[in-house]
Design an enzyme around this catalytic site. Structure first.
Site, short mmCIF file in Angstrom:
data_model
loop_
_atom_site.label_atom_id
_atom_site.label_comp_id
_atom_site.label_asym_id
_atom_site.label_seq_id
_atom_site.Cartn_x
_atom_site.Cartn_y
_atom_site.Cartn_z
N GLU A 1 -55.39 85.82 -34.16
CA GLU A 1 -53.95 85.99 -33.90
C GLU A 1 -53.48 87.44 -33.96
OE1 GLU A 1 -52.16 83.35 -36.75
OE2 GLU A 1 -53.08 81.58 -35.88
N ASN B 1 -59.82 84.36 -31.79
CA ASN B 1 -59.13 83.07 -31.86
C ASN B 1 -57.62 83.29 -31.86
OD1 ASN B 1 -59.44 80.13 -32.39
ND2 ASN B 1 -58.45 80.58 -34.36
N HIS C 1 -52.53 74.47 -30.05
CA HIS C 1 -51.47 73.82 -30.81
C HIS C 1 -50.35 73.46 -29.83
CE1 HIS C 1 -53.00 74.32 -34.84
NE2 HIS C 1 -53.19 75.62 -34.65
N GLU D 1 -58.16 74.35 -32.57
CA GLU D 1 -57.23 73.82 -33.58
C GLU D 1 -56.27 72.82 -32.94
OE1 GLU D 1 -55.27 76.96 -35.76
OE2 GLU D 1 -57.08 78.19 -35.84
N ASP E 1 -53.78 70.09 -31.77
CA ASP E 1 -52.85 69.03 -32.15
C ASP E 1 -51.76 68.98 -31.09
OD1 ASP E 1 -51.47 71.34 -33.01
OD2 ASP E 1 -51.75 70.89 -35.13
O1 G3I Z 1 -52.89 75.22 -52.23
C1 G3I Z 1 -51.52 75.57 -52.45
C2 G3I Z 1 -50.93 74.74 -53.54
O2 G3I Z 1 -51.61 74.99 -54.75
C3 G3I Z 1 -49.47 75.05 -53.68
O3 G3I Z 1 -48.91 74.23 -54.61
C4 G3I Z 1 -48.78 74.85 -52.37
C5 G3I Z 1 -47.30 75.21 -52.46
O4 G3I Z 1 -46.83 75.83 -51.32
O5 G3I Z 1 -49.39 75.66 -51.39
C6 G3I Z 1 -50.75 75.35 -51.20
O6 G3I Z 1 -51.27 76.20 -50.21
C7 G3I Z 1 -50.90 75.92 -48.88
C8 G3I Z 1 -52.14 75.75 -48.04
O7 G3I Z 1 -51.81 75.57 -46.70
C9 G3I Z 1 -52.99 74.55 -48.50
O8 G3I Z 1 -52.29 73.38 -48.33
C10 G3I Z 1 -50.06 77.07 -48.36
O9 G3I Z 1 -48.82 77.13 -49.03
C11 G3I Z 1 -49.83 76.90 -46.89
O10 G3I Z 1 -49.22 78.08 -46.39
C12 G3I Z 1 -51.14 76.69 -46.16
O11 G3I Z 1 -50.86 76.47 -44.81
C13 G3I Z 1 -51.94 76.67 -43.95
C14 G3I Z 1 -51.56 77.68 -42.89
O12 G3I Z 1 -52.62 77.84 -41.98
C15 G3I Z 1 -51.25 79.03 -43.51
O13 G3I Z 1 -51.24 80.05 -42.58
C16 G3I Z 1 -52.28 75.34 -43.30
O14 G3I Z 1 -52.81 74.45 -44.27
C17 G3I Z 1 -53.32 75.55 -42.22
O15 G3I Z 1 -53.45 74.36 -41.47
C18 G3I Z 1 -52.86 76.65 -41.27
O16 G3I Z 1 -53.87 76.86 -40.32
C19 G3I Z 1 -53.56 77.82 -39.32
C20 G3I Z 1 -54.87 78.44 -38.88
O17 G3I Z 1 -55.54 78.98 -39.98
C21 G3I Z 1 -54.62 79.52 -37.83
N1 G3I Z 1 -53.86 79.00 -36.73
C22 G3I Z 1 -52.62 78.32 -37.07
C23 G3I Z 1 -52.89 77.21 -38.06
C24 G3I Z 1 -51.65 76.44 -38.35
O18 G3I Z 1 -50.69 77.26 -39.00
#
Ligand code: G3I
Length: 398
Positions: free
Chosen positions: A163, A203, A240, A269, A271
């Site tokens: 990105e 990516n 996406h 990725e 969806d």
């Molecule tokens: O693990 C913590 C947890 O302990 C805490 O309580 C909670 C509270 O906010 O956060 C948890 O972490 C989260 C994590 O996902 C695991 O669930 C983060 O806040 C959250 O920001 C994170 O989001 C991820 C996101 O990337 C962050 O950029 C998504 O799961 C993940 O699916 C997403 O994936 C990205 C790809 O890497 C790149 N392309 C876009 C895609 C979708 O955004």
């Protein structure tokens, strides 16, 4: 090897090669043998492709989740566990426990693993967010070396850079960009040296529409890298089609245009809002129609696992049932041509369905070993026995 497969004059040679491969435990897909498969991974494998999912480490103790994941998929991407904040929480102190948990789960179920991701503006650990200039550049290089060193020889691909572009085609003004415009190519050169065996991908999202500035900007970067010998092997189209995006009519043209630059392409990725069956079928078909589209990964297993769960964008419902979109994907996978049968496509917009096996252009990999068919010492002598060997992209493996 590709010539053997595609030239009828060499059928006898292929037959003897096949017997050696079977004896070596290598699965080959013969023309005309395709049958309708009822899992995504098996259906994709018929045309030499994979079908993967993002896996969240925190869900690996959910039996319903792991049952579907193990049954349906043959490629895994760690949703968050191989990102910089997970793997280097303190500078130069690496932590691979969460990433390894996913790697071990995947490989113990016979799946391969894509690495995601090494250099990204998102999910940087706090210490990295505060760096800039040469200190950040050095930290990026050290991070790539540390993480790729740990997974050396184990992964099928790495999203080296994620990105890096804005929607208008300019570079995203991240702290990494602030270290100098060459940061992306430095990341790729570092990555190649750190693990020459793994494919190196760029990516991004919103690069599926050919008539879009961001798509053109990434295309021009890849074209430039290929012309200057900067190592890059693949481009990941996140796909996406959520949050307001949808399948563009030009997606196949985009995939084939990138492929014509000499890189593999993959949907990394996927969806889709409300799991539109037509969009899922269309995106799958776009990949099936491009020989270098090596596989598709959806961004989660069930709707309830999605980062956009309110859009119900995945192939399995929260209760675990297959959704209609899953059937539409299976149909498109099952309809794909099983093996390369025509001439090698040439030109910038070839769409002939001539899939290459996973593992890169013209390689044949053993499904169990992950190793490549190799002609010892590039011999051209009659009767030379081929062997399995670590994949090295050299001409004696093509
Ligand atoms: O693990 C913590 C947890 O302990 C805490 O309580 C909670 C509270 O906010 O956060 C948890 O972490 C989260 C994590 O996902 C695991 O669930 C983060 O806040 C959250 O920001 C994170 O989001 C991820 C996101 O990337 C962050 O950029 C998504 O799961 C993940 O699916 C997403 O994936 C990205 C790809 O890497 C790149 N392309 C876009 C895609 C979708 O955004």
């Amino acid at each position: 090897m590709k010539r053997l497969l595609r030239d009828g004059r060499h059928r006898l040679a292929l037959a003897s090669v096949t017997s050696v491969l079977v004896a070596a435990g290598v699965a080959l897909i013969a023309p005309g043998l395709a049958q309708a498969a009822d899992t995504l991974g098996a259906a994709a494998a018929q045309s030499g492709r994979y079908f993967g999912t993002a896996i969240a480490g925190g869900r690996l103790n959910d039996g319903a989740y792991t049952t579907i994941a193990a049954r349906e998929f043959n490629m895994v991407t760690a949703e968050n566990e191989m990102k910089p904040d997970a793997t280097e929480p303190n500078q130069n102190q690496f932590n691979f426990s969460a990433g390894d948990q996913i790697y071990n789960w995947a490989t113990s179920h016979g799946m391969k693993v894509r690495g995601h991701t090494l250099a990204w503006h998102g999910q940087q650990p706090g210490w990295m967010q505060q760096l800039s200039g040469s200190a950040l550049r050095s930290a990026m290089i050290n991070h790539i070396n540390g993480v790729m060193g740990h997974y050396k020889g184990k992964l099928t691909a790495w999203d080296v850079v994620n990105e890096a572009y804005n929607e208008d085609g300019s570079r995203r003004q991240s702290n990494l960009q602030g270290t100098g415009n060459d940061w992306i190519e430095v990341a790729f050169r570092t990555a190649r040296a750190a693990d020459p065996s793994v494919r190196l991908c760029y990516n991004d999202y919103n690069i599926e529409n050919w008539n879009y500035a961001k798509t053109q900007a990434v295309y021009n970067m890849v074209k430039d890298f290929k012309s200057r010998g900067v190592p890059i092997d693949c481009v990941g189209f996140q796909t996406h089609f959520t949050g307001g995006s949808s399948l563009p009519s030009t997606f196949q043209q985009t995939l084939s245009s990138f492929a014509a630059l000499g890189v593999d392409v993959a949907l990394t990725e996927v969806d889709v809002t409300n799991a539109s069956t037509t969009q899922y079928a269309g995106l799958t078909q776009a990949c099936m129609n491009v020989s270098r589209c090596i596989g598709i990964t959806v961004w989660g297993v069930r709707d309830s696992d999605s980062w956009r769960s309110s859009e119900n964008p995945l192939l399995f419902a929260g209760g675990g049932n297959k959704k209609p979109a899953c059937t539409s994907v299976l149909n498109a996978l099952n309809a794909a041509t099983p093996t390369p049968t025509g001439p090698t496509p040439t030109g910038s917009t070839s769409t002939s369905p001539t899939p290459t096996p996973p593992g890169g252009a013209n390689e044949i990999r053993g499904t169990q070993s992950g190793r490549c068919i190799d002609v010892p010492n590039a011999s051209q002598n009659n009767g030379t026995r081929v062997q399995l060997y670590d994949c090295n992209r050299q001409s004696n493996q093509q």
